[in-house]
Each structure stands twice: as structure tokens, then as C-alpha cells.
Motif scaffolding. Structure first.
Motif: not given
Length: 192
Positions: A79-106
Motif C-alpha cells: 500500500r502507498i498513501r498519496k496526497t496529489t493526483p500523481d502517485s509518485f509525487h512525494r511518495t515511496e512508489l518509485e523507490r518501491l518499484l526500483n527496489h523490486h526491479a519493476i520494469t513495467d506497470l499495469v
């Protein structure tokens, strides 16, 4: 080898019932459940993203903020909490995806023209190809466009953006195959 994550954006109580119930929200929840089942079976990362405000509507931990009733969530999902329409902005999403070596999104969820659109464009800017589940995102619409018009417009518009490099492909729930991206009618959706 490519690794995929499913982002389920803002499928929350306050957007799925009552005054702000999005178009066909219960049917969309059913399709999202099918998509997340496919993702888990294929070993893809499943991430539920929840929008929150500091006060009022969608305030953290209120009933409206909770994930929608009927949405299947497993203990292994993130789970990720966000405060703007951008799920990456001021969240841990990008770091999380990089940590898991994610290359593609659905991507699926709510609302089409706000958080789904903004997160999809940001994902492209960050280098992630995106599959937009064309029948598993929804909205309330607005005074100028019906929900169906908004959804169709974004399925068409987002798939025609090429300037980022990575592209968006719109695939319906029933045709989505994690790991293969093959369309049941034989179309070529290889790439993940």
C-alpha cells in the motif's frame, strides 16, 4: 527479464458509494479483482494506492478513505498513501518499484482523468511502459463529458502519447495476460 507491478489507484469507499460513487464502480471493482488475481498468480507485485486529505473528504483513516468494500486485498499486497493526483509525487512508489526491479506497470482505478491519467503520464516520464486496463478505470464524469466519454477519451489519448519513449497500451480485463501481453483475438501485445 521484465518484472511487472499492478497499480490499483484510489479504489476507496468514498469514491465507490454515496454521493461520489463513480460510474459502474461495482463492475470496475469486479474487473480489478480479476486483474489482481491474474497479477498475483503470475508473481507480479500488487500495489494499492490510497488518496488522502488532511481534513474533510478522504481524510486519512476515515470510512471514505478505506479501500472499497468488495475489493480483494491480500496480505502480500503493498500500500502507498498519496496526497496529489500523481502517485509518485512525494511518495515511496518509485523507490518501491526500483527496489523490486519493476520494469513495467499495469494501471487501473479511479478517477480516470485525475489520478489514473496523472500517474500514467508520470510513469511514462520515469521510463515505465504502461498497460492501462481499458475497462478497469472509471470516473464520475463532469458537466461537459459523461463518464463513458472520459474513459474512452483517456484510453485513446494515453495510447497515442509517444514522446516519452515508453508507451501506453490499452487492454481489456479479459484479454490481459501477465507476462505475455497477448490479446485473445491474436493481436500482438508482446513486450513484457
Amino acid at each position: 527479464m521484465k518484472k511487472t507491478a499492478l497499480l490499483v489507484i484510489d479504489v476507496q469507499q468514498g469514491l465507490c458509494e454515496g454521493e461520489h460513487d463513480a460510474f459502474e464502480s461495482q463492475q470496475v471493482i469486479g474487473r480489478i479483482n480479476r486483474v489482481s488475481d491474474k497479477a498475483r498468480a503470475a508473481g507480479a507485485l500488487v500495489v494499492f494506492i490510497q488518496h488522502e486529505s488532511k481534513s474533510g473528504y478522504l481524510e486519512f483513516e476515515t470510512d471514505a478513505w478505506q479501500l472499497a468494500r468488495g475489493l480483494h486485498v491480500e496480505p502480500t499486497d503493498l500500500r502507498i498513501r498519496k496526497t496529489t493526483p500523481d502517485s509518485f509525487h512525494r511518495t515511496e512508489l518509485e523507490r518501491l518499484l526500483n527496489h523490486h526491479a519493476i520494469t513495467d506497470l499495469v494501471i487501473c482505478g479511479m478517477h480516470t482523468e485525475f489520478c489514473v491519467d496523472t500517474t500514467t503520464r508520470r510513469a511514462l516520464a520515469l521510463g515505465f511502459p504502461v498497460v492501462l486496463v481499458e475497462d478497469a478505470h472509471t470516473t464520475e464524469g463532469n458537466r461537459h463529458l459523461s463518464p463513458i466519454q472520459v474513459i474512452r477519451h483517456h484510453n485513446e489519448t494515453l495510447t497515442n502519447i509517444s514522446s516519452f519513449g515508453p508507451r501506453v497500451r490499452a487492454i481489456p480485463t479479459d484479454d490481459l495476460r501477465f507476462g505475455a501481453w497477448q490479446h485473445s483475438s491474436g493481436g500482438d501485445h508482446a513486450g513484457t
